[in-house]
Design a protein around this motif. Structure first.
Motif, PDB file in Angstrom:
ATOM      1  N   GLN A 166      44.941  95.168  69.016  1.00 41.19           N
ATOM      2  CA  GLN A 166      46.341  95.588  69.058  1.00 41.19           C
ATOM      3  C   GLN A 166      46.489  97.104  69.041  1.00 41.19           C
ATOM      4  OE1 GLN A 166      48.305  93.623  65.772  1.00 41.19           O
ATOM      5  NE2 GLN A 166      48.550  91.714  66.887  1.00 41.19           N
ATOM      6  N   ASP A 167      45.380  97.804  69.181  1.00 40.06           N
ATOM      7  CA  ASP A 167      45.384  99.259  69.048  1.00 40.06           C
ATOM      8  C   ASP A 167      45.052  99.910  70.385  1.00 40.06           C
ATOM      9  OD1 ASP A 167      45.637 101.706  67.815  1.00 40.06           O
ATOM     10  OD2 ASP A 167      44.200 101.267  66.213  1.00 40.06           O
ATOM     11  N   TYR A 168      45.221 101.241  70.424  1.00 44.01           N
ATOM     12  CA  TYR A 168      44.948 102.025  71.619  1.00 44.01           C
ATOM     13  C   TYR A 168      43.953 103.125  71.285  1.00 44.01           C
ATOM     14  CZ  TYR A 168      49.150  99.734  73.370  1.00 44.01           C
ATOM     15  OH  TYR A 168      50.072  98.805  73.746  1.00 44.01           O
ATOM     16  N   VAL A 169      43.344 103.658  72.331  1.00 44.26           N
ATOM     17  CA  VAL A 169      42.376 104.731  72.162  1.00 44.26           C
ATOM     18  C   VAL A 169      43.099 106.014  71.744  1.00 44.26           C
ATOM     19  CG1 VAL A 169      40.694 106.169  73.404  1.00 44.26           C
ATOM     20  CG2 VAL A 169      40.761 103.704  73.795  1.00 44.26           C
ATOM     21  N   LEU A 170      42.404 106.839  70.956  1.00 42.56           N
ATOM     22  CA  LEU A 170      42.928 108.151  70.580  1.00 42.56           C
ATOM     23  C   LEU A 170      43.362 108.944  71.819  1.00 42.56           C
ATOM     24  CD1 LEU A 170      40.092 109.043  68.047  1.00 42.56           C
ATOM     25  CD2 LEU A 170      42.495 108.729  67.424  1.00 42.56           C
ATOM     26  N   PRO A 171      44.429 109.713  71.759  1.00 40.49           N
ATOM     27  CA  PRO A 171      45.320 109.960  70.622  1.00 40.49           C
ATOM     28  C   PRO A 171      46.522 109.022  70.560  1.00 40.49           C
ATOM     29  CG  PRO A 171      45.860 111.481  72.367  1.00 40.49           C
ATOM     30  CD  PRO A 171      44.701 110.656  72.881  1.00 40.49           C
ATOM     31  N   ALA A 172      46.646 108.104  71.508  1.00 39.90           N
ATOM     32  CA  ALA A 172      47.789 107.179  71.482  1.00 39.90           C
ATOM     33  C   ALA A 172      47.679 106.199  70.331  1.00 39.90           C
ATOM     34  CB  ALA A 172      47.894 106.430  72.805  1.00 39.90           C
ATOM     35  N   GLY A 173      46.460 105.854  69.957  1.00 41.27           N
ATOM     36  CA  GLY A 173      46.216 104.949  68.846  1.00 41.27           C
ATOM     37  C   GLY A 173      45.131 105.509  67.961  1.00 41.27           C
ATOM     38  N   ARG A 174      44.307 104.604  67.377  1.00 37.64           N
ATOM     39  CA  ARG A 174      43.264 105.038  66.446  1.00 37.64           C
ATOM     40  C   ARG A 174      41.867 104.608  66.872  1.00 37.64           C
ATOM     41  NH1 ARG A 174      43.695 108.874  63.093  1.00 37.64           N
ATOM     42  NH2 ARG A 174      42.551 107.831  61.417  1.00 37.64           N
ATOM     43  N   LEU A 175      41.718 104.063  68.077  1.00 42.03           N
ATOM     44  CA  LEU A 175      40.408 103.598  68.519  1.00 42.03           C
ATOM     45  C   LEU A 175      39.539 104.757  68.998  1.00 42.03           C
ATOM     46  CD1 LEU A 175      41.210 100.318  70.511  1.00 42.03           C
ATOM     47  CD2 LEU A 175      40.660 100.600  68.068  1.00 42.03           C
ATOM     48  N   ARG A 176      38.278 104.719  68.603  1.00 41.12           N
ATOM     49  CA  ARG A 176      37.330 105.746  69.026  1.00 41.12           C
ATOM     50  C   ARG A 176      36.822 105.497  70.441  1.00 41.12           C
ATOM     51  NH1 ARG A 176      33.646 105.211  63.578  1.00 41.12           N
ATOM     52  NH2 ARG A 176      34.864 106.570  62.196  1.00 41.12           N
TER      53      ARG A 176
END
Length: 351
Positions: A166-176
């Motif tokens: 449910q997450d997005y890649v940095l910087p939109a989310g917190r995924l590395r």
């Protein structure tokens, strides 16, 4: 979870994800070298930046290896330390010299398990395994994206309340890296679950994880078990219902929930960033919130930084306690993880 303005940051996230995808392809294709080691290397990591419960899960794995008659070691980057290169933990170690999480491991196992830190895990593993006697296995704390090392078993953690899917890649989310990084996992553990998480919800979560992980990869579920408060200060009055909470961790929510359910009333929460280097002024500000009969509760990870040499004289005058935690698996998760660990230690040649 996604940044409030994630839609504006998505182009940067796509660019970052593409860079990481190319990097992973270089390792997967063998163009960039990934080193395997003769002794088992067990990696515990995540896709998401921030706390997913790596430290207590590393401790669970290490305890299981000790119970199985193995002599493991722990290797970490040592985030937040003031040193560089390879450093082995000893009785003089502090959070400043090796980092708060490695120090917690060293204290938990009372020096019976070698603990070391090194930014370059390949260098760290080579150094650790060159010692005499050499560890029978090494558990890597937070090395899922460290592709220079090829783990024997790759354990991926994701939180129930903040799942990677449910997450997005940095910087939109917190995924590395992108969600598809889950396909490197040999087992996925959904952490910080409600103890009463039912089978139907576990099945639904598993189905969503399997969109990204390999079909045969087990998906397990774990929760936290909290212990009795342990004093780190000099004053030990009885702990009343009203407490001041002090945290410097990524996700204090589960601890807050536990304390509320256990009957405590949090009259003030001094919430700092993950790995925050506490100062005497920080502690004095927290102490100013205390009223007669109240105490400060914190985490074991935070306690390692509160006991830095320069702060001990300040802490010694305060009623401060940490809440220990241990991992517990739901259903047959513990048995499944043991089954994945046990084949690693069949007789094999060691060079």
């Amino acid at each position: 979870m996604p940044h409030p303005f994630a839609f504006l940051l998505l182009p940067f996230a796509w660019l970052y994800a593409r860079v990481m995808r190319v990097r992973n392809w270089l390792y997967d294709s063998g163009i960039k070298k990934s080193t395997a080691f003769a002794r088992p290397v067990i990696s515990v990591g995540n896709l998401r930046a921030g706390g997913t419960g790596k430290t207590p899960h590393v401790a669970w794995v290490v305890r299981e290896l000790l119970l199985a008659g193995q002599q493991p070691a722990i290797l970490s980057r040592g985030y937040g330390r003031h040193t560089q290169g390879y450093v082995g933990a000893d009785a003089a170690a502090t959070a400043g010299t090796i980092g708060d999480e490695p120090l917690q491991h060293y204290q938990d196992f009372q020096g019976r398990v070698p603990v070391a830190v090194c930014e370059d895990r390949r260098v760290g593993l080579t150094t650790l395994l060159g010692q005499q006697p050499a560890p029978m296995a090494v558990v890597l704390d937070d090395a899922y994206q460290h592709r220079r090392v090829r783990p024997t078993l790759n354990i991926l953690l994701t939180e129930q309340q903040r799942p990677f899917y449910q997450d997005y890649v940095l910087p939109a989310g917190r995924l590395r890296e992108s969600r598809h990084g889950a396909d490197r996992a040999d087992v996925v553990i959904v952490t910080k679950c409600a103890a009463e998480l039912d089978a139907a919800e576990q099945t639904a979560i598993t189905a969503r994880i399997r969109r990204y992980a390999r079909p045969q990869v087990p998906v397990l579920f774990s929760t936290y078990s909290y212990g009795e408060p342990v004093s780190i200060g000099g004053k030990e009055p009885g702990i009343g219902a009203d407490i001041v909470l002090l945290t410097g961790i990524a996700q204090p929510g589960p601890l807050r929930d536990y304390l509320t359910q256990a009957g405590y009333r949090i009259v003030h929460h001094a919430a700092f960033a993950d790995h925050h280097p506490f100062s005497a002024a920080d502690i004095s500000a927290v102490a100013a919130q205390l009223r007669p009969g109240q105490c400060v509760l914190t985490t074991q990870k935070d306690a390692t930084r509160l006991l830095e040499p320069g702060l001990r004289s300040v802490v010694a005058h305060l009623p401060i306690f940490y809440i220990p935690i241990q991992v517990q698996f739901l259903a047959d998760g513990a048995a499944q993880l043991r089954q994945l660990l046990s084949p690693l230690f069949q007789p094999h040649a060691v060079v």
